[in-house]
Motif scaffolding. Structure first.
Motif, PDB file in Angstrom:
ATOM      1  N   LYS A 237       0.835  -1.193   0.000  1.00  0.00           N
ATOM      2  CA  LYS A 237       0.000   0.000   0.000  1.00  0.00           C
ATOM      3  C   LYS A 237       0.872   1.245   0.000  1.00  0.00           C
ATOM      4  CE  LYS A 237      -3.635   2.355   2.595  1.00  0.00           C
ATOM      5  NZ  LYS A 237      -4.493   2.319   3.811  1.00  0.00           N
ATOM      6  N   SER A 238       0.548   2.176  -0.888  1.00  0.00           N
ATOM      7  CA  SER A 238       1.293   3.432  -0.954  1.00  0.00           C
ATOM      8  C   SER A 238       0.765   4.382   0.107  1.00  0.00           C
ATOM      9  CB  SER A 238       1.160   4.063  -2.345  1.00  0.00           C
ATOM     10  OG  SER A 238       1.797   5.321  -2.369  1.00  0.00           O
ATOM     11  N   THR A 239       1.645   4.923   0.921  1.00  0.00           N
ATOM     12  CA  THR A 239       1.255   5.869   1.981  1.00  0.00           C
ATOM     13  C   THR A 239       1.609   7.297   1.598  1.00  0.00           C
ATOM     14  OG1 THR A 239       3.375   5.481   3.079  1.00  0.00           O
ATOM     15  CG2 THR A 239       1.512   4.122   3.770  1.00  0.00           C
ATOM     16  N   GLU A 240       1.798   7.525   0.303  1.00  0.00           N
ATOM     17  CA  GLU A 240       2.163   8.862  -0.157  1.00  0.00           C
ATOM     18  C   GLU A 240       0.893   9.615  -0.547  1.00  0.00           C
ATOM     19  OE1 GLU A 240       4.837  11.017  -3.644  1.00  0.00           O
ATOM     20  OE2 GLU A 240       4.836   8.846  -3.401  1.00  0.00           O
ATOM     21  N   TYR A 241       0.692  10.783   0.060  1.00  0.00           N
ATOM     22  CA  TYR A 241      -0.500  11.590  -0.191  1.00  0.00           C
ATOM     23  C   TYR A 241      -0.080  12.953  -0.778  1.00  0.00           C
ATOM     24  CZ  TYR A 241      -2.856   8.186   2.772  1.00  0.00           C
ATOM     25  OH  TYR A 241      -3.339   7.024   3.302  1.00  0.00           O
ATOM     26  N   LYS A 242      -0.964  13.478  -1.654  1.00  0.00           N
ATOM     27  CA  LYS A 242      -0.710  14.784  -2.268  1.00  0.00           C
ATOM     28  C   LYS A 242      -1.884  15.708  -1.982  1.00  0.00           C
ATOM     29  CE  LYS A 242       2.097  12.925  -6.035  1.00  0.00           C
ATOM     30  NZ  LYS A 242       2.265  12.802  -7.502  1.00  0.00           N
ATOM     31  N   ALA A 243      -1.562  16.978  -1.740  1.00  0.00           N
ATOM     32  CA  ALA A 243      -2.601  17.974  -1.486  1.00  0.00           C
ATOM     33  C   ALA A 243      -3.156  18.476  -2.819  1.00  0.00           C
ATOM     34  CB  ALA A 243      -2.024  19.142  -0.680  1.00  0.00           C
ATOM     35  N   LEU A 244      -4.477  18.366  -3.009  1.00  0.00           N
ATOM     36  CA  LEU A 244      -5.129  18.813  -4.240  1.00  0.00           C
ATOM     37  C   LEU A 244      -6.279  19.753  -3.904  1.00  0.00           C
ATOM     38  CD1 LEU A 244      -5.348  15.402  -6.162  1.00  0.00           C
ATOM     39  CD2 LEU A 244      -3.692  17.231  -6.538  1.00  0.00           C
ATOM     40  N   ASP A 245      -6.558  20.652  -4.841  1.00  0.00           N
ATOM     41  CA  ASP A 245      -7.682  21.573  -4.696  1.00  0.00           C
ATOM     42  C   ASP A 245      -8.948  20.864  -5.175  1.00  0.00           C
ATOM     43  OD1 ASP A 245      -9.440  23.613  -4.504  1.00  0.00           O
ATOM     44  OD2 ASP A 245      -8.292  25.038  -5.703  1.00  0.00           O
ATOM     45  N   ASP A 246      -9.919  20.687  -4.292  1.00  0.00           N
ATOM     46  CA  ASP A 246     -11.136  19.950  -4.636  1.00  0.00           C
ATOM     47  C   ASP A 246     -11.922  20.618  -5.757  1.00  0.00           C
ATOM     48  OD1 ASP A 246     -10.485  18.162  -2.718  1.00  0.00           O
ATOM     49  OD2 ASP A 246     -11.815  18.974  -1.180  1.00  0.00           O
ATOM     50  N   THR A 247     -11.897  21.939  -5.787  1.00  0.00           N
ATOM     51  CA  THR A 247     -12.666  22.652  -6.826  1.00  0.00           C
ATOM     52  C   THR A 247     -12.096  22.367  -8.211  1.00  0.00           C
ATOM     53  OG1 THR A 247     -11.261  24.605  -6.505  1.00  0.00           O
ATOM     54  CG2 THR A 247     -13.313  24.482  -5.226  1.00  0.00           C
ATOM     55  N   GLN A 248     -10.773  22.308  -8.307  1.00  0.00           N
ATOM     56  CA  GLN A 248     -10.147  22.024  -9.598  1.00  0.00           C
ATOM     57  C   GLN A 248     -10.417  20.586 -10.042  1.00  0.00           C
ATOM     58  OE1 GLN A 248      -6.023  22.993  -9.420  1.00  0.00           O
ATOM     59  NE2 GLN A 248      -6.358  25.188  -9.075  1.00  0.00           N
ATOM     60  N   VAL A 249     -10.377  19.665  -9.094  1.00  0.00           N
ATOM     61  CA  VAL A 249     -10.649  18.266  -9.423  1.00  0.00           C
ATOM     62  C   VAL A 249     -12.071  18.094  -9.921  1.00  0.00           C
ATOM     63  CG1 VAL A 249     -10.825  15.940  -8.466  1.00  0.00           C
ATOM     64  CG2 VAL A 249      -8.948  17.425  -7.776  1.00  0.00           C
ATOM     65  N   LYS A 250     -13.028  18.814  -9.285  1.00  0.00           N
ATOM     66  CA  LYS A 250     -14.428  18.722  -9.688  1.00  0.00           C
ATOM     67  C   LYS A 250     -14.645  19.290 -11.072  1.00  0.00           C
ATOM     68  CE  LYS A 250     -19.059  19.766  -8.002  1.00  0.00           C
ATOM     69  NZ  LYS A 250     -19.844  20.414  -6.930  1.00  0.00           N
ATOM     70  N   THR A 251     -13.961  20.427 -11.363  1.00  0.00           N
ATOM     71  CA  THR A 251     -14.095  21.058 -12.672  1.00  0.00           C
ATOM     72  C   THR A 251     -13.563  20.154 -13.772  1.00  0.00           C
ATOM     73  OG1 THR A 251     -13.848  23.218 -11.635  1.00  0.00           O
ATOM     74  CG2 THR A 251     -13.538  23.098 -14.030  1.00  0.00           C
ATOM     75  N   VAL A 252     -12.392  19.562 -13.515  1.00  0.00           N
ATOM     76  CA  VAL A 252     -11.780  18.670 -14.506  1.00  0.00           C
ATOM     77  C   VAL A 252     -12.662  17.465 -14.751  1.00  0.00           C
ATOM     78  CG1 VAL A 252      -9.826  17.170 -14.961  1.00  0.00           C
ATOM     79  CG2 VAL A 252      -9.451  19.444 -13.997  1.00  0.00           C
ATOM     80  N   THR A 253     -13.258  16.945 -13.685  1.00  0.00           N
ATOM     81  CA  THR A 253     -14.119  15.763 -13.814  1.00  0.00           C
ATOM     82  C   THR A 253     -15.359  16.076 -14.635  1.00  0.00           C
ATOM     83  OG1 THR A 253     -13.356  15.018 -11.655  1.00  0.00           O
ATOM     84  CG2 THR A 253     -15.351  13.982 -12.532  1.00  0.00           C
ATOM     85  N   ASN A 254     -15.990  17.248 -14.348  1.00  0.00           N
ATOM     86  CA  ASN A 254     -17.191  17.619 -15.095  1.00  0.00           C
ATOM     87  C   ASN A 254     -16.891  17.844 -16.564  1.00  0.00           C
ATOM     88  OD1 ASN A 254     -18.679  17.493 -12.765  1.00  0.00           O
ATOM     89  ND2 ASN A 254     -18.472  19.675 -12.290  1.00  0.00           N
ATOM     90  N   THR A 255     -15.734  18.486 -16.832  1.00  0.00           N
ATOM     91  CA  THR A 255     -15.349  18.726 -18.216  1.00  0.00           C
ATOM     92  C   THR A 255     -15.127  17.420 -18.955  1.00  0.00           C
ATOM     93  OG1 THR A 255     -14.283  20.775 -17.517  1.00  0.00           O
ATOM     94  CG2 THR A 255     -13.707  19.936 -19.708  1.00  0.00           C
ATOM     95  N   THR A 256     -14.503  16.467 -18.273  1.00  0.00           N
ATOM     96  CA  THR A 256     -14.243  15.168 -18.897  1.00  0.00           C
ATOM     97  C   THR A 256     -15.545  14.451 -19.222  1.00  0.00           C
ATOM     98  OG1 THR A 256     -12.218  15.022 -17.608  1.00  0.00           O
ATOM     99  CG2 THR A 256     -13.010  12.994 -18.625  1.00  0.00           C
ATOM    100  N   VAL A 257     -16.520  14.530 -18.294  1.00  0.00           N
ATOM    101  CA  VAL A 257     -17.803  13.867 -18.518  1.00  0.00           C
ATOM    102  C   VAL A 257     -18.531  14.489 -19.693  1.00  0.00           C
ATOM    103  CG1 VAL A 257     -20.066  13.421 -17.506  1.00  0.00           C
ATOM    104  CG2 VAL A 257     -18.001  13.140 -16.119  1.00  0.00           C
ATOM    105  N   GLU A 258     -18.468  15.852 -19.781  1.00  0.00           N
ATOM    106  CA  GLU A 258     -19.144  16.520 -20.899  1.00  0.00           C
ATOM    107  C   GLU A 258     -18.515  16.140 -22.224  1.00  0.00           C
ATOM    108  OE1 GLU A 258     -19.058  20.625 -20.066  1.00  0.00           O
ATOM    109  OE2 GLU A 258     -20.513  20.529 -18.397  1.00  0.00           O
ATOM    110  N   ASP A 259     -17.171  16.069 -22.248  1.00  0.00           N
ATOM    111  CA  ASP A 259     -16.477  15.694 -23.476  1.00  0.00           C
ATOM    112  C   ASP A 259     -16.848  14.284 -23.903  1.00  0.00           C
ATOM    113  OD1 ASP A 259     -15.333  18.156 -23.498  1.00  0.00           O
ATOM    114  OD2 ASP A 259     -13.423  17.496 -22.615  1.00  0.00           O
ATOM    115  N   GLU A 260     -16.953  13.381 -22.906  1.00  0.00           N
ATOM    116  CA  GLU A 260     -17.301  12.005 -23.236  1.00  0.00           C
ATOM    117  C   GLU A 260     -18.718  11.917 -23.791  1.00  0.00           C
ATOM    118  OE1 GLU A 260     -16.698   9.692 -19.797  1.00  0.00           O
ATOM    119  OE2 GLU A 260     -14.495   9.689 -19.957  1.00  0.00           O
ATOM    120  N   MET A 261     -19.614  12.738 -23.226  1.00  0.00           N
ATOM    121  CA  MET A 261     -21.001  12.711 -23.693  1.00  0.00           C
ATOM    122  C   MET A 261     -21.109  13.236 -25.120  1.00  0.00           C
ATOM    123  SD  MET A 261     -23.082  13.917 -20.301  1.00  0.00           S
ATOM    124  CE  MET A 261     -24.620  13.937 -21.202  1.00  0.00           C
ATOM    125  N   GLU A 262     -20.278  14.269 -25.423  1.00  0.00           N
ATOM    126  CA  GLU A 262     -20.347  14.843 -26.758  1.00  0.00           C
ATOM    127  C   GLU A 262     -19.764  13.912 -27.803  1.00  0.00           C
ATOM    128  OE1 GLU A 262     -18.524  18.623 -26.598  1.00  0.00           O
ATOM    129  OE2 GLU A 262     -20.208  19.619 -25.611  1.00  0.00           O
TER     130      GLU A 262
END
Length: 276
Positions: A237-262
């Motif tokens: 198990k990897s115990t290495e964690y990275k700090a990420l901005d939740d808002t950016q992750v959500k935006t990227v995820t939504n954009t990816t879903v829209e692209d896949e739908m199109e």
């Protein structure tokens, strides 16, 4: 000329790409983890494992095999490991067909009969073995590693308690049962085994004793017994964690879903292509 230059550049570019891929593969391969599964007992001789394979076939084949390999272990000192392995297979081939020889090879590869050899080794350790004896005999709780002492121990053997025999014990074929039980602890293929086996087998044929053989290795090797690792999982198990901005992750995820739908096809219409 310009086309030739373009071709050379293309070849150099593809070569560089191949080297970069190879470098990446080497780097990833170097991160692999290799695990070995070692038993708690030392490595057991293949000749003894082959005899246990024969015992599963029949008790008759077991004793016939022993007759042909009485001092086979001598060749282990002069031959290479591969040559000695082939010699064992050759001896076993006198009593087995090609299918069973392949099964014996498979049993060797997974060391299927090594635990059985170690079981006999533990039984011998509980006796315990006399000091300095590569082979010894137990006749109704009396020990000896001298052939000349057999006659003396057999005289009053029936007056002592009869030893317990296990299910996996190798009993020399005989029609009589109420006989003095003579248990030989020895490593088949050695000279010590050959000397005792010649005398005991003759007495068993004459109906004087019940001859029982148990494997015993006086000097086990120091090499570890490696077993096949089927059914074994190594979870890391990897115990290495990275700090990420939740808002950016959500935006990227939504954009990816829209692209896949199109890009999806809806009843034969590719809306992304029509839009462009």
């Amino acid at each position: 000329m310009a086309k030739a230059v373009d071709v050379v550049r293309l070849l150099l570019g593809s070569t560089a790409l191949c080297f970069s891929l190879l470098g990446g593969w080497t780097a990833s391969a170097s991160k692999a983890v290799t695990a070995h599964l070692a038993a708690k007992w030392p490595e057991t001789p293949l000749l003894l494992e082959a005899s246990e394979f024969m015992a599963e076939e029949s008790n008759e084949k077991f004793w016939q095999f022993l007759e042909t390999v009485q001092e086979l272990a001598i060749y282990k000192q002069t031959e290479s490991a591969y040559s000695y392995y082939n010699l064992i297979l050759k001896k076993a081939g006198q009593f087995l067909d090609n299918l069973h020889i392949n099964l014996l090879k498979f049993a060797f590869s997974i060391r299927a009969y090594s635990p059985t050899i170690q079981m006999f080794q533990q039984i011998a350790a509980d006796e315990p073995p006399p000091d300095g004896c590569d082979a010894f005999v137990v006749i109704h709780r009396k020990h000896t590693c001298k052939i000349n002492a057999l006659k003396k121990l057999l005289k009053k053997a029936t007056s002592r308690a009869r030893p317990y025999l296990f299910t996996g014990d190798h009993i020399f074929p005989t029609d009589k049962e109420n006989l003095p039980v003579t248990i030989l602890y020895a490593e088949i293929g050695t000279r010590g085994f050959g000397k005792f086996h010649k005398v005991l087998s003759e007495k068993a044929r004459n109906g004087e004793i019940l001859y029982v053989l148990r494997h015993y290795i006086q000097k086990p090797v120091s090499q570890k017994m490696y077993l096949s690792g089927y059914g074994v999982e190594l979870a890391i198990k990897s115990t290495e964690y990275k700090a990420l901005d939740d808002t950016q992750v959500k935006t990227v995820t939504n954009t990816t879903v829209e692209d896949e739908m199109e890009t999806n096809e809806v009843q034969g219409f590719l809306f992304q292509k029509l839009k462009s």
